[in-house]
Design a protein around this motif. Structure first.
Motif, PDB file in Angstrom:
ATOM      1  N   ARG A 147     -99.799   6.368  27.505  1.00  0.00           N
ATOM      2  CA  ARG A 147     -98.617   6.491  26.642  1.00  0.00           C
ATOM      3  C   ARG A 147     -98.627   7.882  26.015  1.00  0.00           C
ATOM      4  O   ARG A 147     -99.693   8.389  25.631  1.00  0.00           O
ATOM      5  N   ASP A 148     -97.465   8.500  25.890  1.00  0.00           N
ATOM      6  CA  ASP A 148     -97.411   9.787  25.194  1.00  0.00           C
ATOM      7  C   ASP A 148     -97.282   9.554  23.695  1.00  0.00           C
ATOM      8  O   ASP A 148     -97.328   8.409  23.222  1.00  0.00           O
ATOM      9  N   LEU A 194     -93.996   6.582  25.243  1.00  0.00           N
ATOM     10  CA  LEU A 194     -93.428   6.458  26.581  1.00  0.00           C
ATOM     11  C   LEU A 194     -94.549   6.347  27.611  1.00  0.00           C
ATOM     12  O   LEU A 194     -95.521   7.115  27.586  1.00  0.00           O
ATOM     13  N   ASP A 195     -94.408   5.409  28.529  1.00  0.00           N
ATOM     14  CA  ASP A 195     -95.458   5.186  29.514  1.00  0.00           C
ATOM     15  C   ASP A 195     -95.223   6.009  30.773  1.00  0.00           C
ATOM     16  O   ASP A 195     -94.118   6.458  31.054  1.00  0.00           O
ATOM     17  N   ASP A 226     -94.859   9.578  21.818  1.00  0.00           N
ATOM     18  CA  ASP A 226     -93.694   8.782  21.447  1.00  0.00           C
ATOM     19  C   ASP A 226     -93.746   7.368  22.005  1.00  0.00           C
ATOM     20  O   ASP A 226     -92.775   6.605  21.876  1.00  0.00           O
TER      21      ASP A 226
END
Length: 375
Positions: free
Chosen positions: A189-190, A194-195, A192
């Motif tokens: 995950r970043d 987001l995967d 934020d």
């Protein structure tokens, strides 16, 4: 009790008068033989701009070696993480695992990060630390060698620039390793949330190792993450005990390992008798000299070419730590040295690297050692 496993570290050395193609074909031949001799794993190094080393693209060569063998583990020792992204390595080694499941090792080393540290070391202008050789329970621990001048030379800067995109700076090593492990697990995950998912690579059965030459970040990170660790006696014999001690002190059990696991490298030449082995090992000092003068590894000389070289005291001092810690001798002589290395470092496995001018002598060295060690 079964004997400590032996494994192979191969640089695909180019002998003086030989070619890169011959060196790479010799690597594949040696890998087949090593599997027959009972070695556990076969690792390929990553070196660049070295006329005497053909192993510049480990993932490519790993695929060739894995295709030519049947069960021996094949991997990198080590890929230079600072010159690639975590995703690129996950995809490369995920591809290898898809083709050769359960046989692929991904050994990671620091590269661009080390050059930045060397710049800071020289900027500090600290006087060199005086040190003398010492012997620990029979194992020679020589004074440390500083790579700072080599890593901060104009030629090293050029090489670094060619290995990276313009303006790129290698991320923190721990950050890259964390991203790589998350991509392999499939839980990346970043910031934020987001995967991202790597195909191939996610859920690959790749064994991840960290390699290190000191008690610094690589050793400590391997311990903290519960990963297996490789300590380089053959590259930095002065700091091998620091490396293994730092790793074990930092170790935390993980899904990968419940206890620390250490492989320790050694530079070895074995022949039927001590005198022949020392003769075959004669070029080693000249080869190390070229590396430490910033020229990269030269094509490996013949013993006759090496014997014709006139040594200065400065050059002899430059390579003394490496020459004095190379194990060259008969099978029983070298096995005795390796047992000492194993016992002093408490190594779980030993990683053997052997370079001779003749490919036949190199194959013979590995065969003689395996027979003595396992016999």
């Amino acid at each position: 009790m079964p004997s400590t496993p032996l494994s192979v570290l191969d640089l695909s050395p180019v002998p003086a008068g030989g070619t890169v193609g011959e060196a790479l074909r010799n690597t594949i031949d040696l890998a087949r033989r090593a599997e027959q001799f009972g070695y556990r794993r076969y690792w390929l190094a990553e070196h660049h701009f070295a006329p005497g080393v053909a192993s510049a693209a480990p993932a490519v060569l790993i695929g060739q070696v894995a295709a030519a063998t049947h069960h021996i583990r094949v991997g990198s020792g080590a890929v230079q993480l600072g010159h690639q992204t975590a995703l690129a390595l996950v995809e490369q080694f995920g591809t290898l695992d898809a083709l050769y499941p359960g046989r692929i090792d991904l050994g990671l080393g620091r590269s661009g990060q080390r050059r930045a540290e060397a710049v800071r070391e020289l900027a500090a202008d600290a006087p060199p630390t005086a040190a003398e050789s010492r012997v620990v329970d029979g194992l020679l621990i020589p004074p440390p060698f500083s790579f700072a001048k080599i890593l901060t030379s104009p030629r090293a800067a050029l090489h670094s620039a060619l290995l990276q995109q313009p303006g790129a700076q290698p991320p923190a090593f721990a950050e890259q390793v964390g991203d790589l492990l998350a991509l392999l697990r499939g839980d990346y995950r970043d910031a934020d949330g987001l995967d991202a998912h790597a195909t191939p690579g996610e859920d690959a059965d790749v064994q991840v190792w960290l390699l290190g030459s000191s008690g610094g970040e690589s050793a400590q990170l391997a311990g903290t993450l519960g990963l297996p660790f490789a300590a380089n006696y053959h590259v930095s014999p002065a700091t091998v005990l620091d490396a293994v001690q730092a790793y074990r002190a930092a170790f935390r059990p993980s899904a990968t390992l419940t206890e620390p696991y250490v492989i320790v490298s050694a530079d070895v030449v074995v022949a039927p008798d001590d005198a022949t082995a020392r003769h075959l090992a004669t070029p080693y000092g000249l080869w190390v000299r070229s590396i430490r003068r910033g020229r990269g590894a030269i094509p490996f000389p013949s013993p006759e070419q090496a014997a014709a070289h006139t040594w200065t005291q400065e050059d002899a001092d430059l390579v003394a730590d490496r020459v004095d810690t190379q194990f060259a001798g008969s099978p029983s002589t070298v096995a005795r040295h390796l047992r000492t290395l194993r016992d002093v470092t408490s190594a779980d496995e030993l990683l053997i690297t052997t370079i001779t001018h003749s490919h036949a002598d190199r194959v013979n060295s590995y065969e003689l050692l395996a027979k003595e060690w396992h016999g």
